[in-house]
Write an enzyme that holds these catalytic residues in place. Sequence first.
Site, PDB file in Angstrom:
ATOM      1  N   SER A 110      30.492 -18.922 123.443  1.00  0.00           N
ATOM      2  CA  SER A 110      31.366 -19.452 124.492  1.00  0.00           C
ATOM      3  C   SER A 110      31.410 -20.971 124.380  1.00  0.00           C
ATOM      4  CB  SER A 110      30.813 -19.077 125.867  1.00  0.00           C
ATOM      5  OG  SER A 110      31.474 -19.805 126.887  1.00  0.00           O
TER       6      SER A 110
ATOM      7  N   TYR B 183      23.746 -18.795 131.724  1.00  0.00           N
ATOM      8  CA  TYR B 183      24.724 -18.176 130.817  1.00  0.00           C
ATOM      9  C   TYR B 183      25.002 -19.115 129.635  1.00  0.00           C
ATOM     10  CZ  TYR B 183      29.405 -16.711 129.249  1.00  0.00           C
ATOM     11  OH  TYR B 183      30.500 -16.338 128.501  1.00  0.00           O
TER      12      TYR B 183
HETATM   13  P1  NAP Z   1      34.048  -8.337 130.476  1.00  0.00           P
HETATM   14  O1  NAP Z   1      35.509  -8.127 130.661  1.00  0.00           O
HETATM   15  O2  NAP Z   1      33.180  -8.549 131.646  1.00  0.00           O
HETATM   16  O3  NAP Z   1      33.484  -7.116 129.603  1.00  0.00           O
HETATM   17  C1  NAP Z   1      32.116  -7.052 129.338  1.00  0.00           C
HETATM   18  C2  NAP Z   1      31.838  -5.852 128.464  1.00  0.00           C
HETATM   19  O4  NAP Z   1      30.453  -5.879 128.114  1.00  0.00           O
HETATM   20  C3  NAP Z   1      32.098  -4.531 129.163  1.00  0.00           C
HETATM   21  O5  NAP Z   1      32.627  -3.633 128.201  1.00  0.00           O
HETATM   22  C4  NAP Z   1      30.700  -4.078 129.598  1.00  0.00           C
HETATM   23  O6  NAP Z   1      30.551  -2.661 129.609  1.00  0.00           O
HETATM   24  C5  NAP Z   1      29.874  -4.641 128.464  1.00  0.00           C
HETATM   25  N1  NAP Z   1      28.470  -4.866 128.808  1.00  0.00           N
HETATM   26  C6  NAP Z   1      27.952  -5.668 129.766  1.00  0.00           C
HETATM   27  N2  NAP Z   1      26.615  -5.611 129.752  1.00  0.00           N
HETATM   28  C7  NAP Z   1      26.284  -4.755 128.755  1.00  0.00           C
HETATM   29  C8  NAP Z   1      25.064  -4.257 128.268  1.00  0.00           C
HETATM   30  N3  NAP Z   1      23.878  -4.657 128.787  1.00  0.00           N
HETATM   31  N4  NAP Z   1      25.083  -3.365 127.259  1.00  0.00           N
HETATM   32  C9  NAP Z   1      26.267  -2.949 126.709  1.00  0.00           C
HETATM   33  N5  NAP Z   1      27.452  -3.389 127.138  1.00  0.00           N
HETATM   34  C10 NAP Z   1      27.463  -4.266 128.165  1.00  0.00           C
HETATM   35  O7  NAP Z   1      33.767  -9.601 129.519  1.00  0.00           O
HETATM   36  P2  NAP Z   1      34.716 -10.447 128.541  1.00  0.00           P
HETATM   37  O8  NAP Z   1      35.283 -11.563 129.317  1.00  0.00           O
HETATM   38  O9  NAP Z   1      35.572  -9.561 127.739  1.00  0.00           O
HETATM   39  O10 NAP Z   1      33.583 -11.092 127.633  1.00  0.00           O
HETATM   40  C11 NAP Z   1      33.197 -10.569 126.381  1.00  0.00           C
HETATM   41  C12 NAP Z   1      32.329 -11.618 125.708  1.00  0.00           C
HETATM   42  O11 NAP Z   1      33.074 -12.837 125.605  1.00  0.00           O
HETATM   43  C13 NAP Z   1      31.057 -11.957 126.495  1.00  0.00           C
HETATM   44  O12 NAP Z   1      29.989 -12.162 125.603  1.00  0.00           O
HETATM   45  C14 NAP Z   1      31.426 -13.255 127.189  1.00  0.00           C
HETATM   46  O13 NAP Z   1      30.291 -14.029 127.468  1.00  0.00           O
HETATM   47  C15 NAP Z   1      32.315 -13.893 126.159  1.00  0.00           C
HETATM   48  N6  NAP Z   1      33.201 -14.917 126.702  1.00  0.00           N
HETATM   49  C16 NAP Z   1      34.192 -14.602 127.585  1.00  0.00           C
HETATM   50  C17 NAP Z   1      35.010 -15.623 128.075  1.00  0.00           C
HETATM   51  C18 NAP Z   1      36.137 -15.369 129.032  1.00  0.00           C
HETATM   52  O14 NAP Z   1      36.782 -16.344 129.479  1.00  0.00           O
HETATM   53  N7  NAP Z   1      36.434 -14.125 129.389  1.00  0.00           N
HETATM   54  C19 NAP Z   1      34.783 -16.944 127.680  1.00  0.00           C
HETATM   55  C20 NAP Z   1      33.756 -17.211 126.799  1.00  0.00           C
HETATM   56  C21 NAP Z   1      32.981 -16.196 126.298  1.00  0.00           C
HETATM   57  P3  NAP Z   1      30.663  -1.769 130.976  1.00  0.00           P
HETATM   58  O15 NAP Z   1      31.895  -2.252 131.687  1.00  0.00           O
HETATM   59  O16 NAP Z   1      30.761  -0.373 130.459  1.00  0.00           O
HETATM   60  O17 NAP Z   1      29.409  -2.011 131.734  1.00  0.00           O
END
Ligand code: NAP
Length: 247
Positions: free
Chosen positions: A142, A156
């Site tokens: 991130s 985080y």
């Molecule tokens: P999200 O929509 O909240 O989705 C998170 C996913 O991770 C869900 O499929 C969830 O599964 C799964 N998950 C959470 N905890 C888990 C665990 N302990 N074991 C297995 N699966 C788990 O998140 P996102 O925004 O797509 O983010 C994905 C990645 O991108 C993350 O690493 C996040 O830090 C990074 N990121 C996101 C952003 C942003 O702006 N969105 C920015 C920077 C970085 P369930 O729903 O089945 O629990």
Amino acid sequence: MKTILITGASRGIGAATALLAARNGYAVAVNYQKNHKAANEVVNQILSMGGEAIAIQADVSKEDEILHLFSVIDSRFGNLHCLVNNAGILEHQMKLVDMDYARLQRMFKANILGSFLCCKEAIKRMSTKLGGKGGTIVNVSSIASRTGAPFEYIDYAATKGALDSLTIGLSKEVADEGIRVNAVRPAFIYTDIHADGGEPDRINRLKEGIPLKRGGLTEEVAEAILWLASEKSSYSTGIFIDVTGGK
Ligand code: NAP
């Protein structure tokens, strides 16, 4: 057919990456923690495109569940070419002084331990020195690793800093074992994670400060992940692609 494991692929960036990977001809292991229905929807979309995919429940903050995840991949696909360490959690915005021990444990286990242990299991299967055929690992870090996310979630941000160090160190450690390790650093992507942080509308609050003046789409991050996972990036290892609208 190449096999790709995407952790946390039931929604958001992981789900978009799973769909793009299937369109690029990969058999996809769709890992999820809780949302069985959403993971199955991703799998069904891939199957309806004529692709191959399975949903595998495993909490990546627990070693025994990670071992189970990889054993299912072994028995179902018999190989693993790409690992995308995408699963990650965010908790409510607060200053470090207010964070309790239980929160820090949850954060470090899910975001750091999970990625380290998944890398370990992937290397055992990919390393040319261990009888594997090589492969690629993409860590989803991130922009927070650069900013530190003060007043919001330093915990985080620090986990993403750890992923950056993992990417740099591991890329050099396994370079002569046929494995490339790279990372994407997204920011301001429209997903449900911001609601978990306590501010569902966070991107719209901040978008005027983003040089491109908008939030990003999950598909835009998936493109960068797939490029790093594929042979198209064959001379890159230990690098970061920022998908941040210019921030
Ligand atoms: P999200 O929509 O909240 O989705 C998170 C996913 O991770 C869900 O499929 C969830 O599964 C799964 N998950 C959470 N905890 C888990 C665990 N302990 N074991 C297995 N699966 C788990 O998140 P996102 O925004 O797509 O983010 C994905 C990645 O991108 C993350 O690493 C996040 O830090 C990074 N990121 C996101 C952003 C942003 O702006 N969105 C920015 C920077 C970085 P369930 O729903 O089945 O629990």
